[in-house]
Scaffold this active site. Sequence first.
Site, mmCIF file in Angstrom:
data_model
loop_
_atom_site.group_PDB
_atom_site.id
_atom_site.type_symbol
_atom_site.label_atom_id
_atom_site.label_comp_id
_atom_site.label_asym_id
_atom_site.label_seq_id
_atom_site.Cartn_x
_atom_site.Cartn_y
_atom_site.Cartn_z
ATOM 1 N N PRO A 39 8.764 -5.258 28.614
ATOM 2 C CA PRO A 39 7.672 -6.148 28.684
ATOM 3 C C PRO A 39 7.416 -6.708 27.289
ATOM 4 C CG PRO A 39 7.174 -4.104 29.790
ATOM 5 C CD PRO A 39 8.542 -3.999 29.252
ATOM 6 N N GLU A 40 7.436 -8.006 27.183
ATOM 7 C CA GLU A 40 7.000 -8.671 25.947
ATOM 8 C C GLU A 40 5.546 -9.091 26.150
ATOM 9 O OE1 GLU A 40 9.877 -11.451 24.330
ATOM 10 O OE2 GLU A 40 11.467 -10.567 25.513
#
Length: 271
Positions: free
Chosen positions: A2-3
């Site tokens: 997840p960014e």
Amino acid sequence: MPELPEVETTRRGVAPHVVGRRVARLAVYDSRLRWPVPSDLGRRLVGRTVAAVDRRSKYLLFRFGSDTLLVHLGMTGSLRVFRHAPARRPHDHVDIVLDDGSVLRYNDPRRFGAMLWVPAPADAHPLLAILGPEPFDAGFDAGYLWRATRTRSAAIKLALMDNRLVVGVGNIYANESLFRAGIRPTLSAHRVSRARLAGLVDAVRTVLTEAIAKGGSTLRDYVDASGEPGYFQLEYFVYGRDGEPCRVCGAPIRMRRLGARASFYCPRCQR
DNA sequence: CTTTGCACCTGTTGGC
DNA sequence: TGCCAACAGGTGCAAA
């Protein structure tokens, strides 16, 4: 991981279900995350009420009065809210049971994530203190990026992914932002003109905004608080498209490694 | 200070 | 079909 878009999507999905709720119980099924989940976390959390859910960089910050529960999703983590929790699935490591019976469940196959207790002031915690500006902060502008890159000979893509320079931009969104800004990822940071850095600031914000609007990207593991995947991966211009035609000019997208991370670019659109 | 490479861990994929 | 190396969204850390 997840960014930033995936963490922000998770935050928005989780917050309405947990803010104002009291923690009734904590169940740690596997404490072996990036750092061990503190053995006294339950004692600290139970009975406390969630005042807010914030995000700093890719950290989720659950505020309990002046203290903070810090959660990082690592590469493969996800955080879901269940009205009634189903049976545990593989890699479900932590349940935070709330006073209405709902459950905040942390799942992370690779266990690169983290769950830590951070007493006030949270900003002083070593993990947070070193972080640069948020991409949407006014302080992240062309002038700032210009000054910050003067002494950096490393590739602009590596600079963009350095959390001390700006946070939230991981491998996918670094690739996509540089494409939109027309900048080749391998170019030395200090050789990028101020005008092009201004374009990069805009590109980073545009890409992140569009990604958040699509619920982030799901390559494999990521799901939001409701268990839904993101859809931004359908809009990639370069990431994962080695050999495929550029969506703007048709030239074959190229891939090479920078600091062990796959980097994708269009040899014609990016100079 | 910057830069580089390794480490953590599990699961999937591609080549032989 | 089976096996194994390479690779995957992050990032702290040690070493140069």
